[in-house]
Design an enzyme around this catalytic site. Structure first.
Site, PDB file in Angstrom:
ATOM      1  CD  GLU A 102      23.629   0.463 -58.192  1.00 11.89           C
ATOM      2  OE1 GLU A 102      24.353   0.381 -59.188  1.00 11.89           O
ATOM      3  OE2 GLU A 102      22.701   1.281 -58.067  1.00 11.89           O
ATOM      4  CB  SER A 130       8.393   8.956 -56.940  1.00 11.79           C
ATOM      5  OG  SER A 130       8.303   8.642 -55.568  1.00 11.79           O
ATOM      6  CE  LYS A 179      14.809   3.532 -57.694  1.00 13.60           C
ATOM      7  NZ  LYS A 179      13.824   3.993 -56.689  1.00 13.60           N
TER       8      LYS A 179
HETATM    9  C1  LIG Z   1      13.969   4.830 -55.666  1.00 13.66           C
HETATM   10  C2  LIG Z   1      12.771   5.633 -55.389  1.00 13.66           C
HETATM   11  C3  LIG Z   1      12.867   6.998 -55.010  1.00 13.66           C
HETATM   12  C4  LIG Z   1      14.158   7.705 -54.782  1.00 13.66           C
HETATM   13  O1  LIG Z   1      15.008   7.799 -55.881  1.00 13.66           O
HETATM   14  P1  LIG Z   1      15.250   9.161 -56.669  1.00 13.66           P
HETATM   15  O2  LIG Z   1      16.384   8.827 -57.569  1.00 13.66           O
HETATM   16  O3  LIG Z   1      15.583  10.225 -55.671  1.00 13.66           O
HETATM   17  O4  LIG Z   1      14.006   9.470 -57.391  1.00 13.66           O
HETATM   18  C5  LIG Z   1      11.692   7.709 -54.829  1.00 13.66           C
HETATM   19  N1  LIG Z   1      10.480   7.125 -54.956  1.00 13.66           N
HETATM   20  C6  LIG Z   1      10.353   5.827 -55.304  1.00 13.66           C
HETATM   21  C7  LIG Z   1       8.986   5.247 -55.443  1.00 13.66           C
HETATM   22  C8  LIG Z   1      11.488   5.039 -55.523  1.00 13.66           C
HETATM   23  O5  LIG Z   1      11.345   3.745 -55.860  1.00 13.66           O
END
Ligand SMILES: *Cc1c(COP(=O)(O)O)cnc(C)c1O
Length: 425
Positions: free
Chosen positions: A129, A395, A107
Protein backbone atom coordinates in the site's frame (compact mmCIF):
# COMPACT_ATOMS: atom_id res chain seq x y z
CA UNK A 1 -0.69 9.17 29.22
CA UNK A 2 2.36 6.89 29.28
CA UNK A 3 2.76 3.17 29.81
CA UNK A 4 4.39 3.26 33.23
CA UNK A 5 7.53 1.24 33.76
CA UNK A 6 9.69 1.32 36.86
CA UNK A 7 13.28 2.50 36.53
CA UNK A 8 14.54 -1.08 36.93
CA UNK A 9 12.14 -2.35 34.23
CA UNK A 10 13.20 0.38 31.82
CA UNK A 11 16.85 -0.48 32.31
CA UNK A 12 16.24 -4.20 31.89
CA UNK A 13 14.17 -3.76 28.71
CA UNK A 14 16.80 -1.53 27.14
CA UNK A 15 19.52 -4.08 27.93
CA UNK A 16 17.39 -6.85 26.39
CA UNK A 17 16.79 -4.76 23.28
CA UNK A 18 20.51 -4.08 22.85
CA UNK A 19 21.33 -7.75 23.42
CA UNK A 20 18.91 -8.74 20.63
CA UNK A 21 16.48 -10.45 23.04
CA UNK A 22 13.57 -8.24 21.98
CA UNK A 23 11.06 -8.60 20.48
CA UNK A 24 10.29 -11.57 22.75
CA UNK A 25 8.62 -14.82 21.68
CA UNK A 26 5.25 -13.05 21.54
CA UNK A 27 6.65 -10.32 19.34
CA UNK A 28 6.64 -7.75 22.13
CA UNK A 29 8.96 -4.87 22.95
CA UNK A 30 8.08 -4.70 26.67
CA UNK A 31 4.47 -3.55 26.73
CA UNK A 32 4.45 -2.68 23.00
CA UNK A 33 4.21 -4.57 19.72
CA UNK A 34 2.58 -8.00 19.46
CA UNK A 35 0.25 -9.35 16.82
CA UNK A 36 -3.33 -8.06 16.73
CA UNK A 37 -4.67 -9.61 13.52
CA UNK A 38 -7.61 -11.73 12.31
CA UNK A 39 -7.29 -15.41 13.31
CA UNK A 40 -6.77 -16.49 9.68
CA UNK A 41 -3.52 -14.52 9.42
CA UNK A 42 -1.83 -15.98 12.51
CA UNK A 43 -0.44 -19.09 10.74
CA UNK A 44 0.76 -16.90 7.84
CA UNK A 45 2.61 -14.55 10.22
CA UNK A 46 4.09 -17.51 12.09
CA UNK A 47 5.34 -18.99 8.83
CA UNK A 48 6.73 -15.61 7.84
CA UNK A 49 8.43 -15.26 11.24
CA UNK A 50 10.24 -18.58 10.72
CA UNK A 51 11.22 -17.45 7.22
CA UNK A 52 12.57 -14.15 8.56
CA UNK A 53 14.75 -15.87 11.17
CA UNK A 54 16.01 -18.47 8.69
CA UNK A 55 16.75 -15.91 5.97
CA UNK A 56 18.49 -13.43 8.23
CA UNK A 57 20.87 -16.10 9.46
CA UNK A 58 21.45 -17.70 6.04
CA UNK A 59 24.70 -16.77 4.31
CA UNK A 60 23.27 -17.29 0.82
CA UNK A 61 20.32 -14.96 1.44
CA UNK A 62 22.46 -12.33 3.17
CA UNK A 63 25.05 -12.59 0.40
CA UNK A 64 22.47 -11.89 -2.30
CA UNK A 65 20.96 -9.02 -0.27
CA UNK A 66 24.40 -7.52 0.21
CA UNK A 67 25.25 -7.82 -3.49
CA UNK A 68 21.99 -6.21 -4.54
CA UNK A 69 22.44 -3.39 -1.99
CA UNK A 70 25.85 -2.66 -3.53
CA UNK A 71 25.13 -3.16 -7.22
CA UNK A 72 21.53 -2.02 -7.55
CA UNK A 73 20.76 0.29 -4.59
CA UNK A 74 24.19 1.95 -4.68
CA UNK A 75 25.31 1.26 -1.11
CA UNK A 76 27.13 2.24 0.94
CA UNK A 77 25.61 5.72 0.72
CA UNK A 78 28.13 8.45 1.59
CA UNK A 79 28.51 10.21 4.91
CA UNK A 80 28.99 13.83 3.86
CA UNK A 81 30.75 16.43 6.03
CA UNK A 82 28.50 19.53 5.78
CA UNK A 83 31.07 22.31 6.16
CA UNK A 84 28.87 25.33 5.70
CA UNK A 85 26.04 24.07 7.95
CA UNK A 86 28.75 23.28 10.52
CA UNK A 87 30.01 26.88 10.48
CA UNK A 88 26.48 28.28 10.72
CA UNK A 89 25.38 26.03 13.56
CA UNK A 90 28.62 25.85 15.52
CA UNK A 91 28.76 22.03 15.53
CA UNK A 92 30.40 19.48 13.21
CA UNK A 93 27.62 18.20 10.93
CA UNK A 94 27.71 14.91 9.01
CA UNK A 95 24.84 13.89 6.73
CA UNK A 96 24.01 10.23 6.11
CA UNK A 97 22.93 10.39 2.47
CA UNK A 98 19.96 8.05 1.94
CA UNK A 99 18.84 10.58 -0.68
CA UNK A 100 21.50 9.00 -2.90
CA UNK A 101 20.05 5.49 -2.63
CA UNK A 102 18.21 4.13 -5.70
CA UNK A 103 14.69 5.63 -6.04
CA UNK A 104 15.76 8.52 -3.80
CA UNK A 105 15.19 7.42 -0.22
CA UNK A 106 15.90 4.79 2.44
CA UNK A 107 12.65 2.96 1.60
CA UNK A 108 14.42 0.87 -1.04
CA UNK A 109 16.57 -0.92 1.62
CA UNK A 110 13.40 -2.40 3.10
CA UNK A 111 11.54 -2.97 -0.18
CA UNK A 112 14.46 -4.88 -1.70
CA UNK A 113 14.97 -7.06 1.39
CA UNK A 114 11.29 -7.94 1.63
CA UNK A 115 10.97 -8.63 -2.12
CA UNK A 116 13.86 -11.11 -1.84
CA UNK A 117 12.16 -12.64 1.21
CA UNK A 118 8.83 -12.91 -0.65
CA UNK A 119 10.52 -14.85 -3.44
CA UNK A 120 12.30 -17.10 -0.96
CA UNK A 121 9.02 -17.84 0.84
CA UNK A 122 7.51 -18.90 -2.49
CA UNK A 123 4.99 -16.06 -2.84
CA UNK A 124 3.52 -15.64 -6.33
CA UNK A 125 2.62 -11.99 -5.87
CA UNK A 126 3.37 -9.06 -3.61
CA UNK A 127 0.79 -6.69 -2.11
CA UNK A 128 1.76 -3.20 -0.95
CA UNK A 129 0.00 0.00 0.00
CA UNK A 130 1.22 3.53 -0.43
CA UNK A 131 0.27 7.02 0.67
CA UNK A 132 2.32 9.60 -1.20
CA UNK A 133 3.69 6.89 -3.46
CA UNK A 134 7.28 6.67 -2.20
CA UNK A 135 6.89 3.18 -0.78
CA UNK A 136 4.82 2.14 -3.81
CA UNK A 137 7.65 3.17 -6.14
CA UNK A 138 10.28 1.38 -4.02
CA UNK A 139 8.12 -1.77 -3.85
CA UNK A 140 7.41 -1.68 -7.61
CA UNK A 141 11.11 -1.27 -8.42
CA UNK A 142 12.21 -4.03 -6.03
CA UNK A 143 9.56 -6.43 -7.34
CA UNK A 144 10.62 -5.76 -10.94
CA UNK A 145 14.23 -6.48 -9.99
CA UNK A 146 13.30 -9.68 -8.15
CA UNK A 147 10.79 -10.68 -10.87
CA UNK A 148 7.60 -10.98 -8.83
CA UNK A 149 4.27 -9.27 -9.69
CA UNK A 150 3.32 -6.33 -7.48
CA UNK A 151 -0.14 -4.93 -6.67
CA UNK A 152 -0.16 -1.50 -5.01
CA UNK A 153 -3.22 -0.10 -3.22
CA UNK A 154 -3.44 3.67 -3.24
CA UNK A 155 -6.22 6.04 -2.15
CA UNK A 156 -8.05 7.75 -5.02
CA UNK A 157 -7.34 11.15 -3.46
CA UNK A 158 -3.61 10.38 -3.28
CA UNK A 159 -3.58 9.16 -6.89
CA UNK A 160 -4.75 12.59 -7.99
CA UNK A 161 -2.25 14.41 -5.75
CA UNK A 162 0.78 12.28 -6.63
CA UNK A 163 0.73 11.94 -10.42
CA UNK A 164 4.52 11.60 -10.94
CA UNK A 165 4.82 8.66 -8.51
CA UNK A 166 1.73 7.03 -10.03
CA UNK A 167 3.44 7.17 -13.44
CA UNK A 168 6.64 5.72 -12.02
CA UNK A 169 4.75 2.76 -10.53
CA UNK A 170 3.10 2.05 -13.90
CA UNK A 171 6.45 2.29 -15.69
CA UNK A 172 7.92 -0.17 -13.21
CA UNK A 173 5.17 -2.64 -14.04
CA UNK A 174 3.07 -2.53 -10.87
CA UNK A 175 -0.71 -3.02 -10.89
CA UNK A 176 -2.24 0.00 -9.21
CA UNK A 177 -5.59 -0.37 -7.41
CA UNK A 178 -7.34 2.95 -6.67
CA UNK A 179 -9.13 2.82 -3.29
CA UNK A 180 -12.52 4.56 -3.26
CA UNK A 181 -13.56 3.54 0.26
CA UNK A 182 -13.17 5.38 3.58
CA UNK A 183 -11.07 8.51 3.54
CA UNK A 184 -9.67 7.46 0.10
CA UNK A 185 -6.11 8.07 1.39
CA UNK A 186 -3.42 5.97 3.12
CA UNK A 187 -5.59 4.53 5.92
CA UNK A 188 -8.18 3.24 3.46
CA UNK A 189 -5.40 1.86 1.25
CA UNK A 190 -3.94 -0.07 4.20
CA UNK A 191 -7.41 -1.50 5.02
CA UNK A 192 -7.89 -2.67 1.40
CA UNK A 193 -4.39 -4.14 1.14
CA UNK A 194 -5.03 -6.01 4.39
CA UNK A 195 -8.34 -7.35 3.02
CA UNK A 196 -6.56 -8.63 -0.09
CA UNK A 197 -3.94 -10.30 2.10
CA UNK A 198 -6.53 -11.98 4.36
CA UNK A 199 -8.18 -13.52 1.23
CA UNK A 200 -4.92 -14.42 -0.54
CA UNK A 201 -2.41 -15.14 2.21
CA UNK A 202 -1.65 -18.56 0.72
CA UNK A 203 0.07 -17.17 -2.36
CA UNK A 204 0.69 -13.47 -1.54
CA UNK A 205 3.31 -11.61 0.47
CA UNK A 206 2.43 -8.28 2.11
CA UNK A 207 5.35 -5.86 1.73
CA UNK A 208 4.95 -3.34 4.55
CA UNK A 209 6.67 0.02 4.18
CA UNK A 210 7.68 1.08 7.70
CA UNK A 211 8.68 -0.30 11.11
CA UNK A 212 5.02 -0.79 12.08
CA UNK A 213 2.42 -3.57 11.85
CA UNK A 214 2.16 -6.99 13.52
CA UNK A 215 5.19 -9.06 14.54
CA UNK A 216 7.55 -9.83 12.77
CA UNK A 217 7.32 -6.67 10.59
CA UNK A 218 8.80 -4.11 13.02
CA UNK A 219 11.74 -6.45 13.67
CA UNK A 220 12.23 -7.29 9.98
CA UNK A 221 12.16 -3.64 8.92
CA UNK A 222 14.62 -2.70 11.68
CA UNK A 223 17.01 -5.41 10.49
CA UNK A 224 16.77 -4.31 6.85
CA UNK A 225 17.18 -0.60 7.64
CA UNK A 226 19.99 -1.04 10.20
CA UNK A 227 22.39 -0.91 7.27
CA UNK A 228 22.03 2.90 7.64
CA UNK A 229 23.35 3.08 11.21
CA UNK A 230 25.93 0.35 10.75
CA UNK A 231 27.45 2.17 7.78
CA UNK A 232 27.22 5.59 9.43
CA UNK A 233 28.97 4.35 12.58
CA UNK A 234 31.87 2.85 10.61
CA UNK A 235 32.09 5.90 8.32
CA UNK A 236 32.31 8.50 11.08
CA UNK A 237 34.90 6.42 12.92
CA UNK A 238 36.95 6.23 9.73
CA UNK A 239 36.60 9.97 9.03
CA UNK A 240 37.05 11.42 12.54
CA UNK A 241 38.39 8.60 14.70
CA UNK A 242 35.50 9.19 17.11
CA UNK A 243 31.81 8.52 17.58
CA UNK A 244 29.34 11.40 17.24
CA UNK A 245 27.84 13.11 20.30
CA UNK A 246 24.32 12.90 18.88
CA UNK A 247 22.32 11.46 15.98
CA UNK A 248 19.04 12.76 14.53
CA UNK A 249 16.36 11.27 12.28
CA UNK A 250 12.78 12.08 11.32
CA UNK A 251 10.04 9.73 12.50
CA UNK A 252 6.91 8.83 10.55
CA UNK A 253 6.28 5.12 11.08
CA UNK A 254 9.89 5.10 12.22
CA UNK A 255 11.87 3.01 9.72
CA UNK A 256 14.72 5.36 8.77
CA UNK A 257 15.09 6.43 12.41
CA UNK A 258 15.23 2.87 13.75
CA UNK A 259 17.73 2.05 11.01
CA UNK A 260 20.04 4.84 12.14
CA UNK A 261 19.45 4.48 15.89
CA UNK A 262 19.37 0.72 16.49
CA UNK A 263 23.08 0.11 15.72
CA UNK A 264 23.96 3.06 18.02
CA UNK A 265 21.86 2.06 21.04
CA UNK A 266 24.77 0.40 22.85
CA UNK A 267 26.97 3.51 22.48
CA UNK A 268 25.67 5.24 25.60
CA UNK A 269 27.58 8.42 24.91
CA UNK A 270 25.56 9.10 21.73
CA UNK A 271 22.40 11.10 22.34
CA UNK A 272 19.61 9.93 20.03
CA UNK A 273 16.83 12.29 18.97
CA UNK A 274 13.80 11.52 16.78
CA UNK A 275 11.88 14.35 15.18
CA UNK A 276 8.16 14.05 14.45
CA UNK A 277 5.90 16.25 12.35
CA UNK A 278 4.70 19.21 14.41
CA UNK A 279 2.52 20.31 11.47
CA UNK A 280 0.66 23.59 12.01
CA UNK A 281 1.09 23.37 15.79
CA UNK A 282 -0.38 21.64 18.84
CA UNK A 283 -3.89 20.19 19.03
CA UNK A 284 -5.35 16.96 17.64
CA UNK A 285 -5.58 17.04 13.86
CA UNK A 286 -2.95 19.72 13.34
CA UNK A 287 0.16 17.53 13.48
CA UNK A 288 1.48 13.97 13.41
CA UNK A 289 3.53 14.20 16.62
CA UNK A 290 2.49 10.76 17.81
CA UNK A 291 5.05 10.12 20.55
CA UNK A 292 4.88 13.68 21.83
CA UNK A 293 1.12 13.73 22.33
CA UNK A 294 -0.35 10.25 21.69
CA UNK A 295 -1.67 7.47 23.91
CA UNK A 296 -1.27 3.68 23.88
CA UNK A 297 -3.59 1.65 21.67
CA UNK A 298 -3.80 -0.81 18.78
CA UNK A 299 -3.45 0.22 15.13
CA UNK A 300 -2.61 -1.93 12.11
CA UNK A 301 -1.88 -5.05 14.13
CA UNK A 302 0.38 -3.62 16.80
CA UNK A 303 0.11 -2.09 20.30
CA UNK A 304 1.94 1.20 20.30
CA UNK A 305 1.44 4.93 20.79
CA UNK A 306 -1.26 6.50 18.58
CA UNK A 307 -3.23 9.65 18.00
CA UNK A 308 -6.93 9.18 18.81
CA UNK A 309 -9.70 11.23 20.36
CA UNK A 310 -11.69 10.61 23.56
CA UNK A 311 -14.12 8.38 21.62
CA UNK A 312 -11.24 6.17 20.51
CA UNK A 313 -11.42 7.43 16.91
CA UNK A 314 -8.05 7.55 15.13
CA UNK A 315 -7.26 11.17 14.38
CA UNK A 316 -6.76 12.80 11.05
CA UNK A 317 -3.17 14.01 11.00
CA UNK A 318 -1.50 16.88 9.21
CA UNK A 319 2.02 17.43 7.98
CA UNK A 320 3.42 19.29 5.01
CA UNK A 321 5.47 16.12 4.41
CA UNK A 322 3.29 13.20 3.28
CA UNK A 323 5.79 10.63 4.59
CA UNK A 324 5.36 11.74 8.20
CA UNK A 325 1.58 12.05 8.00
CA UNK A 326 0.65 8.88 9.96
CA UNK A 327 -1.24 8.60 13.29
CA UNK A 328 0.89 5.75 14.68
CA UNK A 329 4.55 4.83 15.22
CA UNK A 330 6.50 1.56 15.40
CA UNK A 331 6.55 -0.31 18.74
CA UNK A 332 10.34 -0.20 19.13
CA UNK A 333 10.16 3.60 19.18
CA UNK A 334 7.39 3.47 21.80
CA UNK A 335 9.73 1.37 23.96
CA UNK A 336 12.75 3.58 23.27
CA UNK A 337 10.75 6.57 24.42
CA UNK A 338 9.52 4.74 27.53
CA UNK A 339 13.09 3.73 28.44
CA UNK A 340 14.37 7.25 27.88
CA UNK A 341 17.12 6.07 25.48
CA UNK A 342 15.72 8.16 22.62
CA UNK A 343 14.14 11.58 23.00
CA UNK A 344 11.37 12.60 20.61
CA UNK A 345 10.70 16.21 19.69
CA UNK A 346 8.85 17.86 16.83
CA UNK A 347 9.40 20.40 14.06
CA UNK A 348 6.64 22.46 12.45
CA UNK A 349 5.81 22.73 8.73
CA UNK A 350 7.28 26.23 8.59
CA UNK A 351 10.53 25.19 10.28
CA UNK A 352 10.88 22.22 7.92
CA UNK A 353 10.34 24.41 4.84
CA UNK A 354 13.01 26.83 6.07
CA UNK A 355 15.40 23.94 6.68
CA UNK A 356 14.92 22.73 3.08
CA UNK A 357 16.04 26.14 1.84
CA UNK A 358 18.94 26.31 4.28
CA UNK A 359 20.26 22.88 3.27
CA UNK A 360 19.90 23.72 -0.43
CA UNK A 361 21.74 27.01 -0.25
CA UNK A 362 24.41 25.92 2.23
CA UNK A 363 25.22 22.44 0.93
CA UNK A 364 23.76 22.10 -2.56
CA UNK A 365 21.52 19.27 -1.37
CA UNK A 366 17.74 19.34 -1.79
CA UNK A 367 16.45 17.23 1.12
CA UNK A 368 12.99 15.65 1.32
CA UNK A 369 10.55 17.62 3.49
CA UNK A 370 10.54 14.63 5.85
CA UNK A 371 14.33 14.75 6.22
CA UNK A 372 14.18 18.52 6.79
CA UNK A 373 12.45 17.80 10.11
CA UNK A 374 15.64 16.07 11.26
CA UNK A 375 17.67 19.13 10.22
CA UNK A 376 15.44 21.34 12.38
CA UNK A 377 15.89 19.09 15.41
CA UNK A 378 19.64 19.07 14.91
CA UNK A 379 19.89 22.84 14.49
CA UNK A 380 17.89 23.46 17.69
CA UNK A 381 20.07 20.99 19.63
CA UNK A 382 23.23 22.60 18.26
CA UNK A 383 22.31 25.93 19.90
CA UNK A 384 22.65 24.31 23.34
CA UNK A 385 25.65 22.14 22.47
CA UNK A 386 28.31 24.17 20.68
CA UNK A 387 31.40 22.39 19.40
CA UNK A 388 29.86 18.89 19.33
CA UNK A 389 29.84 16.42 16.45
CA UNK A 390 26.54 15.14 15.03
CA UNK A 391 25.13 12.77 12.41
CA UNK A 392 21.83 13.59 10.69
CA UNK A 393 19.88 10.96 8.77
CA UNK A 394 19.02 12.53 5.43
CA UNK A 395 16.29 10.03 4.62
CA UNK A 396 15.51 11.15 1.07
CA UNK A 397 15.78 13.70 -1.68
CA UNK A 398 13.32 16.52 -2.17
CA UNK A 399 12.66 16.36 -5.91
CA UNK A 400 9.28 14.79 -5.15
CA UNK A 401 8.36 17.84 -3.05
CA UNK A 402 8.82 20.41 -5.83
CA UNK A 403 5.04 20.99 -6.27
CA UNK A 404 4.62 21.55 -2.49
CA UNK A 405 7.68 23.78 -2.33
CA UNK A 406 6.59 26.04 -5.19
CA UNK A 407 3.00 26.07 -3.88
CA UNK A 408 4.22 27.12 -0.42
CA UNK A 409 6.42 29.90 -1.71
CA UNK A 410 3.61 31.36 -3.86
CA UNK A 411 1.13 31.01 -0.94
CA UNK A 412 3.38 32.74 1.53
CA UNK A 413 5.10 35.27 -0.67
CA UNK A 414 2.95 38.21 0.37
CA UNK A 415 2.18 37.31 3.95
CA UNK A 416 5.16 35.60 5.51
CA UNK A 417 8.79 36.61 5.58
CA UNK A 418 10.93 34.51 3.33
CA UNK A 419 13.59 32.41 5.06
CA UNK A 420 15.78 34.97 6.75
CA UNK A 421 18.94 34.38 4.82
CA UNK A 422 19.43 32.53 1.61
CA UNK A 423 23.07 33.51 1.48
CA UNK A 424 25.44 31.76 3.78
CA UNK A 425 28.63 33.13 5.29
C1 LIG B 1 8.50 7.59 3.93
C2 LIG B 1 9.57 8.53 4.27
C3 LIG B 1 9.85 8.88 5.62
C4 LIG B 1 9.05 8.40 6.78
O1 LIG B 1 9.03 7.02 6.99
P1 LIG B 1 9.81 6.32 8.18
O2 LIG B 1 9.31 4.92 8.13
O3 LIG B 1 9.47 7.03 9.45
O4 LIG B 1 11.25 6.43 7.88
C5 LIG B 1 10.92 9.73 5.87
N1 LIG B 1 11.66 10.25 4.87
C6 LIG B 1 11.42 9.95 3.58
C7 LIG B 1 12.28 10.56 2.52
C8 LIG B 1 10.37 9.10 3.24
O5 LIG B 1 10.13 8.81 1.94
Amino acid sequence: MRVDLTKAERKKLLMQLIAGDLPDARGRYGPFGGRYVPETLVPTLERMERGVHESLSDETFLGELDRELKQWVGRPTPLTFAGRLSRRWGVEVYLKREDLAHTGAHKINNALGQALLARRLGAQRVIAETGAGQHGVAAAAACARVDIPCTVYMGAVDIERQAPNVDRMYQLGATLVPVQSGDRTLRAAIDEAFRDWVSNHDNSYYLLGSAVGPHPYPYLVQRLQSVIGTEARAQILAMTDALPDAAFACVGGGSNAIGLFHPLLADESIELIGIEAGGRGTGLGHNAATLATGRPGVLHGSYSILLYDDDGQIQETHSVSAGLDYPGVGPEHALLQATGRVRYVSATDTEALEAVHECCSAEGILPALESAHALVGARNWARENPGKRIVIGLSGRGDKDQPTLSQQSSDTNDTVEQPRSLTVP
